[in-house]
Design a protein around this motif. Structure first.
Motif, PDB file in Angstrom:
ATOM      1  N   GLY B  16       0.787  -1.219   0.000  1.00  0.00           N
ATOM      2  CA  GLY B  16       0.000   0.000   0.000  1.00  0.00           C
ATOM      3  C   GLY B  16       0.822   1.274   0.000  1.00  0.00           C
ATOM      4  N   GLN B  17       2.116   1.154   0.263  1.00  0.00           N
ATOM      5  CA  GLN B  17       2.983   2.326   0.272  1.00  0.00           C
ATOM      6  C   GLN B  17       3.432   2.680  -1.146  1.00  0.00           C
ATOM      7  OE1 GLN B  17       3.835   4.207   3.178  1.00  0.00           O
ATOM      8  NE2 GLN B  17       2.076   2.980   3.818  1.00  0.00           N
ATOM      9  N   GLU B  18       3.816   3.913  -1.305  1.00  0.00           N
ATOM     10  CA  GLU B  18       4.357   4.394  -2.575  1.00  0.00           C
ATOM     11  C   GLU B  18       5.869   4.227  -2.582  1.00  0.00           C
ATOM     12  OE1 GLU B  18       3.171   8.363  -4.357  1.00  0.00           O
ATOM     13  OE2 GLU B  18       5.244   8.823  -3.781  1.00  0.00           O
ATOM     14  N   VAL B  19       6.406   3.834  -3.722  1.00  0.00           N
ATOM     15  CA  VAL B  19       7.858   3.777  -3.861  1.00  0.00           C
ATOM     16  C   VAL B  19       8.264   4.485  -5.146  1.00  0.00           C
ATOM     17  CG1 VAL B  19       8.188   1.648  -2.556  1.00  0.00           C
ATOM     18  CG2 VAL B  19       7.806   1.524  -5.018  1.00  0.00           C
ATOM     19  N   ILE B  20       9.444   5.054  -5.102  1.00  0.00           N
ATOM     20  CA  ILE B  20      10.040   5.674  -6.292  1.00  0.00           C
ATOM     21  C   ILE B  20      11.402   5.040  -6.509  1.00  0.00           C
ATOM     22  CG2 ILE B  20      10.908   7.787  -7.347  1.00  0.00           C
ATOM     23  CD1 ILE B  20       8.833   9.333  -5.728  1.00  0.00           C
ATOM     24  N   LEU B  21      11.583   4.467  -7.671  1.00  0.00           N
ATOM     25  CA  LEU B  21      12.862   3.892  -8.053  1.00  0.00           C
ATOM     26  C   LEU B  21      13.550   4.857  -9.005  1.00  0.00           C
ATOM     27  CD1 LEU B  21      11.688   0.214  -8.733  1.00  0.00           C
ATOM     28  CD2 LEU B  21      12.179   1.346  -6.558  1.00  0.00           C
ATOM     29  N   ARG B  22      14.827   5.050  -8.772  1.00  0.00           N
ATOM     30  CA  ARG B  22      15.545   6.068  -9.536  1.00  0.00           C
ATOM     31  C   ARG B  22      16.617   5.463 -10.432  1.00  0.00           C
ATOM     32  NH1 ARG B  22      13.786   8.698  -4.967  1.00  0.00           N
ATOM     33  NH2 ARG B  22      12.957  10.778  -5.382  1.00  0.00           N
ATOM     34  N   CYS B  23      16.794   6.108 -11.552  1.00  0.00           N
ATOM     35  CA  CYS B  23      17.757   5.654 -12.552  1.00  0.00           C
ATOM     36  C   CYS B  23      18.443   6.877 -13.140  1.00  0.00           C
ATOM     37  CB  CYS B  23      17.009   4.883 -13.637  1.00  0.00           C
ATOM     38  SG  CYS B  23      17.938   4.508 -15.133  1.00  0.00           S
ATOM     39  N   GLU B  53       7.926  11.501 -23.176  1.00  0.00           N
ATOM     40  CA  GLU B  53       6.629  10.859 -23.082  1.00  0.00           C
ATOM     41  C   GLU B  53       6.764   9.349 -23.242  1.00  0.00           C
ATOM     42  OE1 GLU B  53       4.293  12.813 -26.069  1.00  0.00           O
ATOM     43  OE2 GLU B  53       5.019  11.499 -27.657  1.00  0.00           O
ATOM     44  N   ILE B  54       5.763   8.647 -22.743  1.00  0.00           N
ATOM     45  CA  ILE B  54       5.742   7.200 -22.879  1.00  0.00           C
ATOM     46  C   ILE B  54       5.523   6.845 -24.340  1.00  0.00           C
ATOM     47  CG2 ILE B  54       4.399   5.128 -22.352  1.00  0.00           C
ATOM     48  CD1 ILE B  54       3.877   6.308 -19.567  1.00  0.00           C
ATOM     49  N   SER B  55       6.376   5.967 -24.890  1.00  0.00           N
ATOM     50  CA  SER B  55       6.191   5.527 -26.266  1.00  0.00           C
ATOM     51  C   SER B  55       5.482   4.181 -26.341  1.00  0.00           C
ATOM     52  CB  SER B  55       7.526   5.475 -27.014  1.00  0.00           C
ATOM     53  OG  SER B  55       8.498   4.790 -26.268  1.00  0.00           O
ATOM     54  N   GLU B  56       5.660   3.357 -25.323  1.00  0.00           N
ATOM     55  CA  GLU B  56       4.929   2.098 -25.269  1.00  0.00           C
ATOM     56  C   GLU B  56       4.901   1.612 -23.825  1.00  0.00           C
ATOM     57  OE1 GLU B  56       6.260  -0.795 -28.105  1.00  0.00           O
ATOM     58  OE2 GLU B  56       4.827  -2.321 -27.418  1.00  0.00           O
ATOM     59  N   LYS B  57       3.823   0.925 -23.470  1.00  0.00           N
ATOM     60  CA  LYS B  57       3.754   0.315 -22.143  1.00  0.00           C
ATOM     61  C   LYS B  57       3.108  -1.055 -22.248  1.00  0.00           C
ATOM     62  CE  LYS B  57      -0.491   2.815 -21.035  1.00  0.00           C
ATOM     63  NZ  LYS B  57      -1.146   3.758 -20.094  1.00  0.00           N
ATOM     64  N   SER B  58       3.442  -1.916 -21.298  1.00  0.00           N
ATOM     65  CA  SER B  58       2.903  -3.262 -21.310  1.00  0.00           C
ATOM     66  C   SER B  58       1.643  -3.317 -20.456  1.00  0.00           C
ATOM     67  CB  SER B  58       3.941  -4.254 -20.765  1.00  0.00           C
ATOM     68  OG  SER B  58       4.096  -4.084 -19.363  1.00  0.00           O
ATOM     69  N   GLU B  59       1.021  -4.482 -20.463  1.00  0.00           N
ATOM     70  CA  GLU B  59      -0.196  -4.682 -19.651  1.00  0.00           C
ATOM     71  C   GLU B  59       0.110  -4.584 -18.159  1.00  0.00           C
ATOM     72  OE1 GLU B  59      -2.458  -7.727 -22.770  1.00  0.00           O
ATOM     73  OE2 GLU B  59      -1.697  -8.453 -20.849  1.00  0.00           O
ATOM     74  N   ILE B  60       1.362  -4.872 -17.806  1.00  0.00           N
ATOM     75  CA  ILE B  60       1.749  -4.807 -16.402  1.00  0.00           C
ATOM     76  C   ILE B  60       1.691  -3.356 -15.904  1.00  0.00           C
ATOM     77  CG2 ILE B  60       3.620  -5.248 -14.758  1.00  0.00           C
ATOM     78  CD1 ILE B  60       4.707  -7.270 -16.856  1.00  0.00           C
ATOM     79  N   SER B  66       3.861   4.949 -12.816  1.00  0.00           N
ATOM     80  CA  SER B  66       4.104   6.136 -13.617  1.00  0.00           C
ATOM     81  C   SER B  66       5.606   6.328 -13.765  1.00  0.00           C
ATOM     82  CB  SER B  66       3.469   7.381 -12.993  1.00  0.00           C
ATOM     83  OG  SER B  66       4.029   7.636 -11.719  1.00  0.00           O
ATOM     84  N   VAL B  67       5.994   7.019 -14.818  1.00  0.00           N
ATOM     85  CA  VAL B  67       7.402   7.322 -15.039  1.00  0.00           C
ATOM     86  C   VAL B  67       7.548   8.813 -15.274  1.00  0.00           C
ATOM     87  CG1 VAL B  67       8.160   5.084 -15.921  1.00  0.00           C
ATOM     88  CG2 VAL B  67       7.188   6.768 -17.503  1.00  0.00           C
ATOM     89  N   GLU B  68       8.761   9.270 -14.973  1.00  0.00           N
ATOM     90  CA  GLU B  68       9.014  10.692 -15.097  1.00  0.00           C
ATOM     91  C   GLU B  68      10.499  10.911 -15.357  1.00  0.00           C
ATOM     92  OE1 GLU B  68       7.304  14.494 -12.610  1.00  0.00           O
ATOM     93  OE2 GLU B  68       8.397  12.969 -11.490  1.00  0.00           O
ATOM     94  N   ARG B  69      10.779  11.946 -16.120  1.00  0.00           N
ATOM     95  CA  ARG B  69      12.157  12.391 -16.261  1.00  0.00           C
ATOM     96  C   ARG B  69      12.181  13.821 -15.734  1.00  0.00           C
ATOM     97  NH1 ARG B  69      17.018  11.164 -18.352  1.00  0.00           N
ATOM     98  NH2 ARG B  69      18.029  12.529 -19.831  1.00  0.00           N
ATOM     99  N   PRO B  70      12.354  13.964 -14.425  1.00  0.00           N
ATOM    100  CA  PRO B  70      12.156  15.274 -13.797  1.00  0.00           C
ATOM    101  C   PRO B  70      13.219  16.309 -14.150  1.00  0.00           C
ATOM    102  CG  PRO B  70      12.980  13.682 -12.207  1.00  0.00           C
ATOM    103  CD  PRO B  70      12.689  12.921 -13.467  1.00  0.00           C
ATOM    104  N   ASP B  71      14.393  15.842 -14.586  1.00  0.00           N
ATOM    105  CA  ASP B  71      15.455  16.770 -14.972  1.00  0.00           C
ATOM    106  C   ASP B  71      16.227  16.126 -16.109  1.00  0.00           C
ATOM    107  OD1 ASP B  71      16.828  15.769 -11.858  1.00  0.00           O
ATOM    108  OD2 ASP B  71      17.252  14.889 -13.812  1.00  0.00           O
ATOM    109  N   GLY B  72      17.374  16.669 -16.428  1.00  0.00           N
ATOM    110  CA  GLY B  72      18.095  16.153 -17.586  1.00  0.00           C
ATOM    111  C   GLY B  72      18.822  14.845 -17.362  1.00  0.00           C
ATOM    112  N   SER B  73      18.817  14.340 -16.119  1.00  0.00           N
ATOM    113  CA  SER B  73      19.621  13.151 -15.869  1.00  0.00           C
ATOM    114  C   SER B  73      18.842  11.986 -15.261  1.00  0.00           C
ATOM    115  CB  SER B  73      20.805  13.500 -14.964  1.00  0.00           C
ATOM    116  OG  SER B  73      20.346  14.016 -13.734  1.00  0.00           O
ATOM    117  N   ASN B  74      17.831  12.255 -14.448  1.00  0.00           N
ATOM    118  CA  ASN B  74      17.143  11.169 -13.755  1.00  0.00           C
ATOM    119  C   ASN B  74      15.935  10.657 -14.518  1.00  0.00           C
ATOM    120  OD1 ASN B  74      18.402  10.922 -10.902  1.00  0.00           O
ATOM    121  ND2 ASN B  74      18.226  13.125 -11.239  1.00  0.00           N
TER     122      ASN B  74
END
Lengths: 113, 115
Positions: B16-23, B53-60, B66-74
């Motif tokens: 039930g908690q929210e998580v953010i994974l970073r890359c 923007e999202i170009s493709e997503k799976s059924e999963i 959700s995905v985000e590119r909040p700045d020029g690197s992450n």
């Protein structure tokens, strides 16, 4: 969508022997086929790839063959060494904007001394 | 040689908690991906991202993701309300646009454990 089947699921060979892993794909539009090696707890790493306009490609002890008519491709590892032990995944891509990888189910290769 | 990096390496969260994974993708790459691998299973595509923007997503990849590119690197993957079945290794990947194809470089992964 694309579906990639991979066999065998496990493969045990003696050091120095050859190993062959086979994959089939369903989407005839797939045109790029990479192979990834994944050691335990590590990221998948590309070891070899082949494009649809090529039938065979070799890089030292590893080679990949592609039969577009039959929609299958294979990985061949010769003179296997203990460090070849890992899980190997084949994948297929229809190159384009997204170019998502569709992976096979993986083959756990064990090279024994 | 430049590499894709991911943080954290391991994340434990309650259902039930929210998580953010970073890359952090390789700097000159233009296409970004998230994949996941449930223990002992194959790697599965979640989403691809290009030109902000999202170009493709799976059924999963349902409304909980959700995905985000909040700045020029992450490049981040957010799961709003985690479920037990979200437990998996999550891999980020990136590639440079080279026309015919470009190798996808994988990060080391984030192991997500939902309890």
């Amino acid at each position: 969508g694309e579906n990639v089947e991979q066999h065998p699921s496990t493969l045990s060979v003696q050091e120095g022997d050859s190993a062959v892993i086979k994959c089939t794909y369903s989407d005839s539009a797939s045109n790029y086929f990479p192979w990834y090696k994944q050691e335990l707890g590590k990221r998948p790493q590309l070891i070899i790839d082949i494009r649809s306009n090529v039938g065979e490609k070799k890089d030292q002890r590893i080679a990949v063959t592609l039969n577009k008519t039959a929609k299958h491709f294979s990985l061949h590892i010769t003179e296997t060494q203990p460090e070849d032990s890992a899980v190997y995944f084949c994948a297929a891509i229809v190159t384009g904007t997204a170019s998502k990888l569709t992976f096979g189910t993986g083959t756990r290769l064990q090279v024994t001394l | 040689e430049p590499e894709v990096t991911q943080t954290p390496s391991h994340q434990v969260t309650q259902m039930g908690q929210e998580v953010i994974l970073r890359c952090v993708p390789i700097s000159n790459h233009l296409y970004f991906y998230w994949y996941r691998q449930i223990l002992g299973q194959k790697v599965e595509f979640l989403v691809s991202f290009y030109n902000n923007e999202i170009s493709e997503k799976s059924e999963i990849f349902d409304d909980q993701f959700s995905v985000e590119r909040p700045d020029g690197s992450n490049f981040t993957l957010k799961i709003r309300s985690t479920k037990l079945e979200d437990s998996a290794m999550y891999f980020c990947a990136s590639r440079v646009d080279r026309g015919y194809h470009g190798e996808q470089y994988f990060g080391p992964g984030t192991r997500l454990t939902v309890t």
